[in-house]
Motif scaffolding. Structure first.
Motif, PDB file in Angstrom:
ATOM      1  N   ARG A  59       0.800  -1.208   0.000  1.00 25.52           N
ATOM      2  CA  ARG A  59       0.000   0.000   0.000  1.00 25.52           C
ATOM      3  C   ARG A  59       0.841   1.270   0.000  1.00 25.52           C
ATOM      4  NH1 ARG A  59      -5.344  -1.191   1.025  1.00 25.52           N
ATOM      5  NH2 ARG A  59      -5.622   0.912   0.194  1.00 25.52           N
ATOM      6  N   ARG A  60       2.144   1.117   0.023  1.00 26.33           N
ATOM      7  CA  ARG A  60       3.015   2.291  -0.111  1.00 26.33           C
ATOM      8  C   ARG A  60       2.812   2.929  -1.489  1.00 26.33           C
ATOM      9  NH1 ARG A  60       5.318   3.904   4.748  1.00 26.33           N
ATOM     10  NH2 ARG A  60       6.211   2.122   5.850  1.00 26.33           N
ATOM     11  N   PRO A  61       3.078   4.238  -1.622  1.00 25.32           N
ATOM     12  CA  PRO A  61       2.841   4.897  -2.918  1.00 25.32           C
ATOM     13  C   PRO A  61       3.551   4.244  -4.097  1.00 25.32           C
ATOM     14  CG  PRO A  61       3.122   6.539  -1.204  1.00 25.32           C
ATOM     15  CD  PRO A  61       3.412   5.211  -0.565  1.00 25.32           C
ATOM     16  N   ALA A  62       4.776   3.749  -3.898  1.00 23.39           N
ATOM     17  CA  ALA A  62       5.483   3.089  -4.998  1.00 23.39           C
ATOM     18  C   ALA A  62       5.176   1.604  -5.073  1.00 23.39           C
ATOM     19  CB  ALA A  62       6.998   3.300  -4.864  1.00 23.39           C
ATOM     20  N   GLY A  63       4.321   1.114  -4.175  1.00 22.06           N
ATOM     21  CA  GLY A  63       3.771  -0.221  -4.304  1.00 22.06           C
ATOM     22  C   GLY A  63       4.544  -1.369  -3.706  1.00 22.06           C
ATOM     23  N   SER A  64       5.561  -1.093  -2.871  1.00 19.84           N
ATOM     24  CA  SER A  64       6.326  -2.215  -2.332  1.00 19.84           C
ATOM     25  C   SER A  64       7.075  -1.838  -1.067  1.00 19.84           C
ATOM     26  CB  SER A  64       7.340  -2.718  -3.370  1.00 19.84           C
ATOM     27  OG  SER A  64       8.474  -1.871  -3.405  1.00 19.84           O
ATOM     28  N   ILE A  65       7.668  -2.844  -0.453  1.00 23.03           N
ATOM     29  CA  ILE A  65       8.461  -2.656   0.754  1.00 23.03           C
ATOM     30  C   ILE A  65       9.744  -1.859   0.477  1.00 23.03           C
ATOM     31  CG2 ILE A  65       9.825  -4.773   0.521  1.00 23.03           C
ATOM     32  CD1 ILE A  65       9.363  -5.232   3.556  1.00 23.03           C
ATOM     33  N   LYS A  66      10.139  -1.772  -0.794  1.00 22.87           N
ATOM     34  CA  LYS A  66      11.339  -1.008  -1.144  1.00 22.87           C
ATOM     35  C   LYS A  66      11.106   0.507  -1.073  1.00 22.87           C
ATOM     36  CE  LYS A  66      14.234  -4.352  -2.398  1.00 22.87           C
ATOM     37  NZ  LYS A  66      13.431  -5.556  -2.290  1.00 22.87           N
ATOM     38  N   HIS A  67       9.863   0.935  -0.948  1.00 29.11           N
ATOM     39  CA  HIS A  67       9.532   2.362  -0.961  1.00 29.11           C
ATOM     40  C   HIS A  67      10.302   3.119   0.124  1.00 29.11           C
ATOM     41  CE1 HIS A  67       6.838   5.861  -1.629  1.00 29.11           C
ATOM     42  NE2 HIS A  67       6.944   6.024  -0.319  1.00 29.11           N
ATOM     43  N   ARG A  68      10.250   2.630   1.354  1.00 23.54           N
ATOM     44  CA  ARG A  68      10.883   3.329   2.464  1.00 23.54           C
ATOM     45  C   ARG A  68      12.404   3.329   2.340  1.00 23.54           C
ATOM     46  NH1 ARG A  68       8.540   3.945   7.368  1.00 23.54           N
ATOM     47  NH2 ARG A  68      10.577   4.727   7.976  1.00 23.54           N
ATOM     48  N   ASP A  84      22.403   2.743  -5.942  1.00 21.08           N
ATOM     49  CA  ASP A  84      22.986   1.494  -5.439  1.00 21.08           C
ATOM     50  C   ASP A  84      22.325   1.036  -4.138  1.00 21.08           C
ATOM     51  OD1 ASP A  84      24.556  -0.718  -5.179  1.00 21.08           O
ATOM     52  OD2 ASP A  84      26.437   0.350  -4.798  1.00 21.08           O
ATOM     53  N   HIS A  85      21.044   0.705  -4.223  1.00 21.25           N
ATOM     54  CA  HIS A  85      20.296   0.354  -3.019  1.00 21.25           C
ATOM     55  C   HIS A  85      20.814  -0.899  -2.342  1.00 21.25           C
ATOM     56  CE1 HIS A  85      18.324  -2.551  -5.685  1.00 21.25           C
ATOM     57  NE2 HIS A  85      17.800  -3.124  -4.606  1.00 21.25           N
ATOM     58  N   LEU A  86      21.484  -1.791  -3.092  1.00 23.66           N
ATOM     59  CA  LEU A  86      21.974  -3.018  -2.487  1.00 23.66           C
ATOM     60  C   LEU A  86      23.062  -2.748  -1.447  1.00 23.66           C
ATOM     61  CD1 LEU A  86      22.059  -5.296  -5.648  1.00 23.66           C
ATOM     62  CD2 LEU A  86      20.488  -5.460  -3.717  1.00 23.66           C
ATOM     63  N   HIS A  87      23.899  -1.758  -1.720  1.00 25.02           N
ATOM     64  CA  HIS A  87      24.934  -1.393  -0.748  1.00 25.02           C
ATOM     65  C   HIS A  87      24.419  -0.369   0.262  1.00 25.02           C
ATOM     66  CE1 HIS A  87      27.630  -3.465  -3.535  1.00 25.02           C
ATOM     67  NE2 HIS A  87      28.521  -3.470  -2.558  1.00 25.02           N
ATOM     68  N   GLY A  94      16.112  -9.658   0.290  1.00 33.36           N
ATOM     69  CA  GLY A  94      16.591  -9.162  -0.993  1.00 33.36           C
ATOM     70  C   GLY A  94      17.901  -8.438  -0.747  1.00 33.36           C
ATOM     71  N   THR A  95      17.803  -7.214  -0.244  1.00 30.68           N
ATOM     72  CA  THR A  95      19.007  -6.495   0.166  1.00 30.68           C
ATOM     73  C   THR A  95      19.548  -7.020   1.485  1.00 30.68           C
ATOM     74  OG1 THR A  95      17.785  -4.818   1.432  1.00 30.68           O
ATOM     75  CG2 THR A  95      18.138  -4.385  -0.914  1.00 30.68           C
ATOM     76  N   GLY A  96      18.684  -7.576   2.324  1.00 31.20           N
ATOM     77  CA  GLY A  96      19.068  -8.005   3.668  1.00 31.20           C
ATOM     78  C   GLY A  96      18.715  -6.995   4.736  1.00 31.20           C
ATOM     79  N   MET A  97      18.238  -5.810   4.342  1.00 29.33           N
ATOM     80  CA  MET A  97      17.995  -4.743   5.300  1.00 29.33           C
ATOM     81  C   MET A  97      16.875  -5.080   6.279  1.00 29.33           C
ATOM     82  SD  MET A  97      16.527  -0.899   4.734  1.00 29.33           S
ATOM     83  CE  MET A  97      14.868  -1.593   4.583  1.00 29.33           C
ATOM     84  N   GLU A 141      24.581  -9.956   0.040  1.00 32.16           N
ATOM     85  CA  GLU A 141      24.692  -8.505   0.003  1.00 32.16           C
ATOM     86  C   GLU A 141      25.176  -7.955   1.354  1.00 32.16           C
ATOM     87  OE1 GLU A 141      24.613  -6.966  -2.675  1.00 32.16           O
ATOM     88  OE2 GLU A 141      23.597  -8.397  -3.997  1.00 32.16           O
ATOM     89  N   PRO A 142      25.760  -6.738   1.342  1.00 34.86           N
ATOM     90  CA  PRO A 142      26.375  -6.190   2.554  1.00 34.86           C
ATOM     91  C   PRO A 142      25.441  -6.042   3.747  1.00 34.86           C
ATOM     92  CG  PRO A 142      27.089  -4.948   0.622  1.00 34.86           C
ATOM     93  CD  PRO A 142      26.008  -5.872   0.164  1.00 34.86           C
ATOM     94  N   ALA A 143      24.150  -5.823   3.509  1.00 32.82           N
ATOM     95  CA  ALA A 143      23.231  -5.589   4.628  1.00 32.82           C
ATOM     96  C   ALA A 143      22.847  -6.875   5.358  1.00 32.82           C
ATOM     97  CB  ALA A 143      21.974  -4.877   4.133  1.00 32.82           C
ATOM     98  N   PHE A 144      23.086  -8.036   4.761  1.00 29.58           N
ATOM     99  CA  PHE A 144      22.663  -9.302   5.362  1.00 29.58           C
ATOM    100  C   PHE A 144      23.432  -9.559   6.651  1.00 29.58           C
ATOM    101  CE2 PHE A 144      22.852 -14.082   5.430  1.00 29.58           C
ATOM    102  CZ  PHE A 144      21.509 -14.284   5.703  1.00 29.58           C
ATOM    103  N   LEU A 145      22.704  -9.883   7.716  1.00 31.72           N
ATOM    104  CA  LEU A 145      23.316 -10.088   9.034  1.00 31.72           C
ATOM    105  C   LEU A 145      22.838 -11.434   9.575  1.00 31.72           C
ATOM    106  CD1 LEU A 145      25.183  -8.614  11.031  1.00 31.72           C
ATOM    107  CD2 LEU A 145      23.137  -7.657  12.100  1.00 31.72           C
ATOM    108  N   PRO A 146      23.536 -12.522   9.259  1.00 33.26           N
ATOM    109  CA  PRO A 146      23.058 -13.857   9.635  1.00 33.26           C
ATOM    110  C   PRO A 146      22.999 -14.096  11.136  1.00 33.26           C
ATOM    111  CG  PRO A 146      25.290 -13.976   8.744  1.00 33.26           C
ATOM    112  CD  PRO A 146      24.797 -12.584   8.490  1.00 33.26           C
TER     113      PRO A 146
END
Length: 348
Positions: free
Chosen positions: A48-57, A150-153, A191-194, A250-255
């Motif tokens: 329901r975010r304006p851009a339609g996904s969890i990636k919006h924020r 570069d949203h992945l980093h 995806g990114t791990g964030m 990806e760099p954000a992943f924290l196992p």
């Protein structure tokens, strides 16, 4: 930074703040787990975010940082790599603040995905091989004097995991309000791990008893990396489930903050996605199907252990994807489980 540039930056940041303030609250939805099982399942609907996904924020925070730092100015072209939700959100925020954007996409990207980017004024730049789109995005940004988002980093530092405003913290707060206490499990894709990294740290920092589970599709590096402890694991193959799964870690992943990683067959993601639409009328993509599949496995686990409580997860986007997979056997697993409580997965 000149006075003109400073004024433009202030106006751009004000537009983004105003857009955030004008957003409708993200709803929490309850999935109909059979009565009497003692387990509730909640979805926070990020579609329901304006851009339609969890990636919006995530993308909004990256734009805010880039504008505040002076990396994005009124004549800067913003470049991103990929044809998925992050590229759509990049086009959305670029249009919002009045700068051009380019998405470097694989050459075989479908017309539908290109149209989602073009809807917000984004220009698609096809490039092959697909694994090289990230290097091409960086090169193109330099050539144009632009900025590679570069949203992945950038995801590794985009969210404040301590505070109440991240996706994970908001999900927990909603479930606590709805159910009267924290969930037994939270389930997210990577995806990114964030999302998993911020949620996991938030849980520990605030002393929640909630355990964190991650679902991972085929061809993704996250599950084998988590199992082996090898951060350099790579598969060399892209995920077929948009929004989650990566051929590299990806760099954000924290196992270390994750309690359980569940590999999910791609056909199971599609089966669960279609079941969700039939059972609830909610339109969601296969990444949400993976979340549902993992959540139902945990419902079974809780029932087997005599545990009661709730499970929290998210609807990551609202774009159903009809992959050429056979979801039939996995649909039977879901139907059989909800009808009689028996969980038996198809033999691969």
């Amino acid at each position: 930074m000149s006075e003109t540039e400073r004024r433009w930056a202030q106006q751009a940041l004000a537009r983004m703040r105003a857009a955030r303030a004008a957003e409708e609250p993200v709803p929490l939805r309850r999935y109909p787990v059979p009565e009497g099982w003692g387990v509730a399942l909640y979805f926070r609907d990020e579609s329901r975010r304006p851009a339609g996904s969890i990636k919006h924020r995530l993308v909004q925070r990256l734009f805010e940082d880039a504008v505040a730092r002076g990396d994005v100015r009124q004549d800067t072209t913003v470049v991103e790599a990929g044809a998925g939700n992050a590229a759509v959100a990049t086009a959305y925020f670029a249009q919002l603040i009045g700068v051009p954007s380019i998405a470097v996409v694989p050459g075989k990207t479908s017309a539908a995905k290109r149209a989602r980017i073009a809807r917000y004024g984004g220009v698609c730049h096809p490039f092959d091989p697909p694994a090289a789109i990230y290097d091409e995005a960086a090169r193109l940004a330099v050539e144009l004097g632009g900025h590679y988002l570069d949203h992945l980093h950038g995801a590794a530092h985009a969210e404040d995991w301590r505070g109440p405003d991240s996706v994970g913290a908001s999900l927990l707060a909603q479930v606590v309000a709805a159910h009267g206490g924290p969930p037994a499990w939270a389930v997210v894709g990577v995806g990114t791990g964030m999302t998993s990294a911020t949620l996991g740290r938030h849980l520990r920092y605030h002393g929640y008893p909630t355990r964190l589970a991650v679902v991972d599709p085929e061809n993704s590096a996250y599950w084998p990396s988590w199992v082996t402890g090898y951060a350099g694991y790579g598969t060399g193959m892209p995920s077929r489930i948009e929004g989650i799964g990566r051929p590299r870690v990806e760099p954000a992943f924290l196992p270390s903050v994750i309690d359980l990683v569940m590999p999910v067959p791609d056909a199971a993601s599609v089966a669960a996605m279609r079941h969700l639409a039939t059972a609830t009328g909610w339109s969601a993509g296969p990444s949400t199907g993976a979340n549902l599949w993992g959540a139902l496995r945990l419902v079974h686990r809780m029932r087997e252990g005599g545990e009661k409580g709730s499970i929290a997860t998210v609807i990551g986007d609202g774009s159903p994807d009809e992959r050429r997979l056979d979801p039939g056997p996995y649909a039977e697993t879901i139907d059989r489980f909800l009808a009689g409580g028996t969980w038996t997965e198809p033999t691969p």
